[in-house]
Write a protein that holds these residues in place. Structure first.
Motif, PDB file in Angstrom:
ATOM      1  N   MET A 113       0.828  -1.203   0.000  1.00  0.00           N
ATOM      2  CA  MET A 113       0.000   0.000   0.000  1.00  0.00           C
ATOM      3  C   MET A 113       0.867   1.259   0.000  1.00  0.00           C
ATOM      4  SD  MET A 113      -3.229  -1.058   2.464  1.00  0.00           S
ATOM      5  CE  MET A 113      -2.352  -2.111   3.618  1.00  0.00           C
ATOM      6  N   VAL A 114       1.960   1.251   0.746  1.00  0.00           N
ATOM      7  CA  VAL A 114       2.882   2.385   0.735  1.00  0.00           C
ATOM      8  C   VAL A 114       3.468   2.578  -0.659  1.00  0.00           C
ATOM      9  CG1 VAL A 114       5.113   3.224   1.577  1.00  0.00           C
ATOM     10  CG2 VAL A 114       3.458   2.268   3.185  1.00  0.00           C
ATOM     11  N   GLN A 115       3.855   1.484  -1.286  1.00  0.00           N
ATOM     12  CA  GLN A 115       4.423   1.568  -2.633  1.00  0.00           C
ATOM     13  C   GLN A 115       3.425   2.157  -3.615  1.00  0.00           C
ATOM     14  OE1 GLN A 115       5.205  -2.179  -4.719  1.00  0.00           O
ATOM     15  NE2 GLN A 115       7.127  -1.333  -5.490  1.00  0.00           N
ATOM     16  N   HIS A 116       2.154   1.751  -3.499  1.00  0.00           N
ATOM     17  CA  HIS A 116       1.130   2.286  -4.395  1.00  0.00           C
ATOM     18  C   HIS A 116       0.946   3.786  -4.184  1.00  0.00           C
ATOM     19  CE1 HIS A 116      -3.187   3.533  -4.863  1.00  0.00           C
ATOM     20  NE2 HIS A 116      -2.855   3.260  -6.107  1.00  0.00           N
ATOM     21  N   LEU A 117       0.923   4.234  -2.930  1.00  0.00           N
ATOM     22  CA  LEU A 117       0.755   5.660  -2.659  1.00  0.00           C
ATOM     23  C   LEU A 117       1.883   6.472  -3.284  1.00  0.00           C
ATOM     24  CD1 LEU A 117      -0.344   5.602   1.097  1.00  0.00           C
ATOM     25  CD2 LEU A 117      -1.785   6.143  -0.873  1.00  0.00           C
ATOM     26  N   ASN A 118       3.118   5.986  -3.142  1.00  0.00           N
ATOM     27  CA  ASN A 118       4.264   6.704  -3.713  1.00  0.00           C
ATOM     28  C   ASN A 118       4.227   6.734  -5.234  1.00  0.00           C
ATOM     29  OD1 ASN A 118       6.005   7.615  -1.466  1.00  0.00           O
ATOM     30  ND2 ASN A 118       6.103   5.447  -0.951  1.00  0.00           N
ATOM     31  N   LEU A 119       3.828   5.632  -5.854  1.00  0.00           N
ATOM     32  CA  LEU A 119       3.764   5.575  -7.316  1.00  0.00           C
ATOM     33  C   LEU A 119       2.604   6.408  -7.855  1.00  0.00           C
ATOM     34  CD1 LEU A 119       4.500   1.779  -7.967  1.00  0.00           C
ATOM     35  CD2 LEU A 119       6.013   3.720  -8.432  1.00  0.00           C
ATOM     36  N   GLN A 120       1.476   6.401  -7.156  1.00  0.00           N
ATOM     37  CA  GLN A 120       0.285   7.083  -7.632  1.00  0.00           C
ATOM     38  C   GLN A 120       0.404   8.600  -7.512  1.00  0.00           C
ATOM     39  OE1 GLN A 120      -2.462   5.857  -9.104  1.00  0.00           O
ATOM     40  NE2 GLN A 120      -3.426   7.864  -9.253  1.00  0.00           N
ATOM     41  N   PHE A 121       0.914   9.084  -6.380  1.00  0.00           N
ATOM     42  CA  PHE A 121       0.869  10.519  -6.103  1.00  0.00           C
ATOM     43  C   PHE A 121       2.232  11.206  -6.158  1.00  0.00           C
ATOM     44  CE2 PHE A 121      -2.824   8.635  -3.925  1.00  0.00           C
ATOM     45  CZ  PHE A 121      -3.834   9.349  -4.539  1.00  0.00           C
ATOM     46  N   LYS A 122       3.300  10.440  -6.091  1.00  0.00           N
ATOM     47  CA  LYS A 122       4.667  10.988  -6.197  1.00  0.00           C
ATOM     48  C   LYS A 122       4.839  12.201  -5.271  1.00  0.00           C
ATOM     49  CE  LYS A 122       5.375   9.218 -10.867  1.00  0.00           C
ATOM     50  NZ  LYS A 122       4.102   8.470 -10.949  1.00  0.00           N
TER      51      LYS A 122
ATOM     52  N   ALA B 224      -8.817   3.335  -2.082  1.00  0.00           N
ATOM     53  CA  ALA B 224      -9.358   2.122  -1.470  1.00  0.00           C
ATOM     54  C   ALA B 224      -9.723   1.084  -2.530  1.00  0.00           C
ATOM     55  CB  ALA B 224     -10.582   2.469  -0.625  1.00  0.00           C
ATOM     56  N   LYS B 225     -10.307   1.541  -3.628  1.00  0.00           N
ATOM     57  CA  LYS B 225     -10.707   0.616  -4.688  1.00  0.00           C
ATOM     58  C   LYS B 225      -9.492  -0.073  -5.303  1.00  0.00           C
ATOM     59  CE  LYS B 225     -13.347   0.381  -9.004  1.00  0.00           C
ATOM     60  NZ  LYS B 225     -14.128   1.138 -10.017  1.00  0.00           N
ATOM     61  N   HIS B 226      -8.408   0.682  -5.507  1.00  0.00           N
ATOM     62  CA  HIS B 226      -7.203   0.086  -6.086  1.00  0.00           C
ATOM     63  C   HIS B 226      -6.608  -0.936  -5.119  1.00  0.00           C
ATOM     64  CE1 HIS B 226      -3.603   0.037  -8.688  1.00  0.00           C
ATOM     65  NE2 HIS B 226      -2.960  -0.189  -7.545  1.00  0.00           N
ATOM     66  N   TRP B 227      -6.546  -0.583  -3.837  1.00  0.00           N
ATOM     67  CA  TRP B 227      -6.015  -1.534  -2.869  1.00  0.00           C
ATOM     68  C   TRP B 227      -6.822  -2.829  -2.871  1.00  0.00           C
ATOM     69  CZ3 TRP B 227      -5.078   1.874   2.133  1.00  0.00           C
ATOM     70  CH2 TRP B 227      -3.994   2.737   1.887  1.00  0.00           C
ATOM     71  N   ASP B 228      -8.145  -2.727  -2.816  1.00  0.00           N
ATOM     72  CA  ASP B 228      -8.993  -3.910  -2.683  1.00  0.00           C
ATOM     73  C   ASP B 228      -9.026  -4.755  -3.952  1.00  0.00           C
ATOM     74  OD1 ASP B 228      -9.541  -3.075  -0.144  1.00  0.00           O
ATOM     75  OD2 ASP B 228     -11.528  -2.273  -0.601  1.00  0.00           O
ATOM     76  N   GLU B 229      -9.155  -4.093  -5.100  1.00  0.00           N
ATOM     77  CA  GLU B 229      -9.386  -4.829  -6.341  1.00  0.00           C
ATOM     78  C   GLU B 229      -8.109  -5.180  -7.099  1.00  0.00           C
ATOM     79  OE1 GLU B 229     -12.202  -2.736  -8.735  1.00  0.00           O
ATOM     80  OE2 GLU B 229     -13.763  -2.723  -7.167  1.00  0.00           O
ATOM     81  N   VAL B 230      -7.082  -4.342  -6.992  1.00  0.00           N
ATOM     82  CA  VAL B 230      -5.857  -4.573  -7.752  1.00  0.00           C
ATOM     83  C   VAL B 230      -4.771  -5.209  -6.882  1.00  0.00           C
ATOM     84  CG1 VAL B 230      -4.031  -3.508  -9.144  1.00  0.00           C
ATOM     85  CG2 VAL B 230      -6.389  -2.655  -9.300  1.00  0.00           C
ATOM     86  N   LEU B 231      -4.487  -4.609  -5.743  1.00  0.00           N
ATOM     87  CA  LEU B 231      -3.408  -5.137  -4.905  1.00  0.00           C
ATOM     88  C   LEU B 231      -3.767  -6.474  -4.280  1.00  0.00           C
ATOM     89  CD1 LEU B 231      -1.983  -2.025  -2.995  1.00  0.00           C
ATOM     90  CD2 LEU B 231      -1.200  -3.054  -5.123  1.00  0.00           C
ATOM     91  N   PHE B 232      -5.027  -6.610  -3.819  1.00  0.00           N
ATOM     92  CA  PHE B 232      -5.391  -7.797  -3.046  1.00  0.00           C
ATOM     93  C   PHE B 232      -6.516  -8.618  -3.677  1.00  0.00           C
ATOM     94  CE2 PHE B 232      -3.840  -4.504  -0.081  1.00  0.00           C
ATOM     95  CZ  PHE B 232      -2.643  -5.111   0.252  1.00  0.00           C
ATOM     96  N   LYS B 233      -6.916  -8.261  -4.879  1.00  0.00           N
ATOM     97  CA  LYS B 233      -7.854  -9.075  -5.663  1.00  0.00           C
ATOM     98  C   LYS B 233      -9.135  -9.407  -4.903  1.00  0.00           C
ATOM     99  CE  LYS B 233      -4.505  -9.274  -8.672  1.00  0.00           C
ATOM    100  NZ  LYS B 233      -4.520  -8.396  -9.869  1.00  0.00           N
ATOM    101  N   GLY B 234      -9.642  -8.453  -4.158  1.00  0.00           N
ATOM    102  CA  GLY B 234     -10.907  -8.658  -3.463  1.00  0.00           C
ATOM    103  C   GLY B 234     -10.784  -9.408  -2.150  1.00  0.00           C
ATOM    104  N   GLY B 235      -9.570  -9.757  -1.730  1.00  0.00           N
ATOM    105  CA  GLY B 235      -9.399 -10.526  -0.504  1.00  0.00           C
ATOM    106  C   GLY B 235      -9.295  -9.680   0.751  1.00  0.00           C
ATOM    107  N   ARG B 236      -9.362  -8.366   0.620  1.00  0.00           N
ATOM    108  CA  ARG B 236      -9.274  -7.465   1.764  1.00  0.00           C
ATOM    109  C   ARG B 236     -10.357  -6.393   1.622  1.00  0.00           C
ATOM    110  NH1 ARG B 236      -6.267 -11.166   1.869  1.00  0.00           N
ATOM    111  NH2 ARG B 236      -4.069 -11.222   2.532  1.00  0.00           N
ATOM    112  N   HIS B 237     -10.501  -5.561   2.658  1.00  0.00           N
ATOM    113  CA  HIS B 237     -11.493  -4.486   2.592  1.00  0.00           C
ATOM    114  C   HIS B 237     -10.909  -3.201   3.147  1.00  0.00           C
ATOM    115  CE1 HIS B 237     -15.204  -2.245   2.745  1.00  0.00           C
ATOM    116  NE2 HIS B 237     -14.993  -2.007   4.030  1.00  0.00           N
TER     117      HIS B 237
END
Length: 230
Positions: free
Chosen positions: A61-70, A112-125
């Protein structure tokens, strides 16, 4: 107290270089398999496996935040906790460049949508706290550097994220932390944007911590908040 002061110093440093901050609260959790199993009933081996899994999720999740918003990611803070109903979960406090991101509901929604659907494939909320009723009055919106009540909001959330959970802390694997946040940038750099019209309010971190912060929503109504953010 050390963690609280560090996070407050980070937020204050961000306000010195940025006119506005979009403040975001997200709660991420695993889907617990056994909703009645207290943490003390887990074997240490099972606990260590679960802790490693949640730490890996946090890193993603930290990696996604850094890549998404720089450079527009001004700061973030996370707190790992354990609950009977949620199992392991993470509280997030995120600050984005408020001059570029103003939508207090849809910006965190897409995170939140990217974390749930892309990073964790629906396995988290991931729960978008910003979208809950009344959260704008509790500072989950764009905050201006000269808006005095903002300091109460920062103190409230920094205090919440840095509280100590000894049941969890005493069982964490060696080297694993239950709290973390952006490092304080000690370097000097020119402030972004035009010359400021107002001086940033100064305050003692201790005076805005904890119970004082919880009263913010009652002391400052929506009309006052909106006026202060203009």
């Amino acid at each position: 107290t050390r963690n609280y002061n560090h996070l407050m110093h980070v937020i204050r440093a961000c306000l010195e270089w940025n006119r506005k901050i979009l403040l975001i609260r997200l709660d991420w959790s695993e889907k617990a398999l056994d909703l009645t199993l207290p943490i003390e009933d887990l074997s240490q081996a099972d606990f260590d496996v679960a802790a490693a899994r949640v730490a890996d999720a946090r890193d993603k999740m930290v990696q996604h935040l850094n890549l998404q918003f720089k450079g527009d990611l001004l700061f973030y803070a996370w707190k790992i906790e354990w609950g009977v109903q949620k199992g392991f979960h993470i509280h997030w406090l995120i600050g984005l460049n408020g001059s570029k991101y103003q939508d207090r509901i849809n910006v965190p929604y897409h995170i939140a949508k990217h974390w749930d659907e892309v990073l964790f494939k629906g396995g988290r909320h991931t729960h978008n706290i910003n979208a809950m009723s009344g959260q704008e009055r509790m500072g989950l919106c764009v905050l201006h550097y000269a808006h005095s009540p903002a300091r109460q909001f920062f103190g409230l959330y920094a205090d919440y994220l840095t509280k100590v959970d000894y049941n969890l802390k005493l069982r964490l694997p060696k080297g694993m932390r239950s709290f973390g946040c952006t490092k304080l940038n000690q370097g000097s750099k020119p402030k972004k944007g035009p010359t400021r019209s107002y001086q940033m309010p100064d305050y003692d971190f201790a005076t805005v911590r904890g119970q004082r912060g919880r009263a913010t929503g009652r002391r400052f109504g929506a009309k006052s908040l909106k006026k202060g953010l203009q």
